[in-house]
Design an enzyme around this catalytic site. Structure first.
Site, PDB file in Angstrom:
ATOM      1  N   LYS A 127       0.859  -1.190   0.000  1.00 12.75           N
ATOM      2  CA  LYS A 127       0.000   0.000   0.000  1.00 12.75           C
ATOM      3  C   LYS A 127       0.894   1.239   0.000  1.00 12.75           C
ATOM      4  CE  LYS A 127      -4.427   0.953   2.252  1.00 12.75           C
ATOM      5  NZ  LYS A 127      -5.133   0.849   3.539  1.00 12.75           N
TER       6      LYS A 127
HETATM    7  O1  G3P Z   1      -7.941   1.686   5.370  1.00 10.57           O
HETATM    8  C1  G3P Z   1      -8.263   2.834   4.679  1.00 10.57           C
HETATM    9  C2  G3P Z   1      -9.634   3.383   5.012  1.00 10.57           C
HETATM   10  O2  G3P Z   1     -10.618   2.399   4.811  1.00 10.57           O
HETATM   11  C3  G3P Z   1      -9.733   4.074   6.349  1.00 10.57           C
HETATM   12  O3  G3P Z   1     -11.047   4.345   6.721  1.00 10.57           O
HETATM   13  O4  G3P Z   1     -12.615   4.864   8.549  1.00 10.57           O
HETATM   14  O5  G3P Z   1     -10.219   5.610   8.754  1.00 10.57           O
HETATM   15  O6  G3P Z   1     -11.762   6.712   7.149  1.00 10.57           O
HETATM   16  P1  G3P Z   1     -11.416   5.451   7.849  1.00 10.57           P
END
Ligand code: G3P
Length: 213
Positions: free
Chosen positions: A82
């Protein structure tokens, strides 16, 4: 449509993998920090459960990210590196794709970023819908626009809808033809639930008890 779990918790991955519906896992530094466990050990354990595990590079410079990416990829064939959506990140994606190392470009918030990441050779791009919704923008609108561009440009790069907040995000992502959705555990466990299923199941069980056997 593939379903991923957005977590660094191995027990959650093992549980949902048992349902037979889990295609992969996405981790990020914040999720890993929350678990307080050794990063490599967590990634390797997850690789036992699913065929695709995103592990994020964190080096501050291009050469450092390239080295981290090559190291992560050497851990297990299920690892996808990533990479953040920065100019340096694009350079890293191009480099890793030249070495046949799979990449997932994270922190995508615009169509222009999505196009650049695909052109650099990303295996996956991760537009964040929830964080756009959080600031009053239209997260799913971004997915709609990206999928329109993908129809014309025929990029091989898969579109992963990230930062999902509720089951409707998963349904809408599917309707728009997104390839992957990554879902927090708390949202994933809501997906099989329906009150009518619960009530219906209870009634069937009760009535079965009245049947002469
Ligand atoms: O892993 C990346 C993403 O899905 C993070 O989500 O909930 O931290 O905005 P969030």
């Amino acid at each position: 449509m593939k379903l991923f779990l957005d977590t660094a918790n191995v027990a959650q991955v093992a549980e949902v993998a048992r349902w037979g519906v889990l295609d992969g896992v996405t981790t990020n530094p914040s999720l890993v920090a929350k678990e307080g466990k050794d990063f490599k050990a967590v990634v390797l354990e997850m690789c036992q459960h699913v065929p695709c595990v995103s592990a994020q590079v964190t080096a501050p410079d291009v050469e450092g990210m390239k080295r981290q990416g090559e190291e992560y990829a050497s851990w297990h064939k299920h690892v996808v590196v990533k990479v953040p959506m920065t100019v340096g990140g694009l350079e890293v994606v191009k480099y890793l794709s030249g070495k046949k190392i799979k990449t997932n470009v994270t922190l995508v918030f615009s169509v222009a970023q999505a196009i650049l990441a695909a052109k650099a050779g990303a295996t996956i791009i991760s537009p964040f819908v929830g964080r756009l919704d959080d600031i009053g923008e239209d997260g799913m609108g971004l997915i709609k626009e990206i999928m329109e561009v993908w129809q014309h440009s025929k990029f091989a790069t898969e579109v992963l809808v990230a930062s999902t907040r509720h089951p409707r995000h998963i349904v809408d992502a599917g309707k728009l033809g997104a390839h992957i959705c990554t879902i927090p555990y708390e949202v994933f466990v809501k997906l099989p639930k329906h009150t009518l299923t619960d009530n219906g199941y209870k009634k069937f069980q009760e009535d079965w008890g009245k049947v002469k056997k």
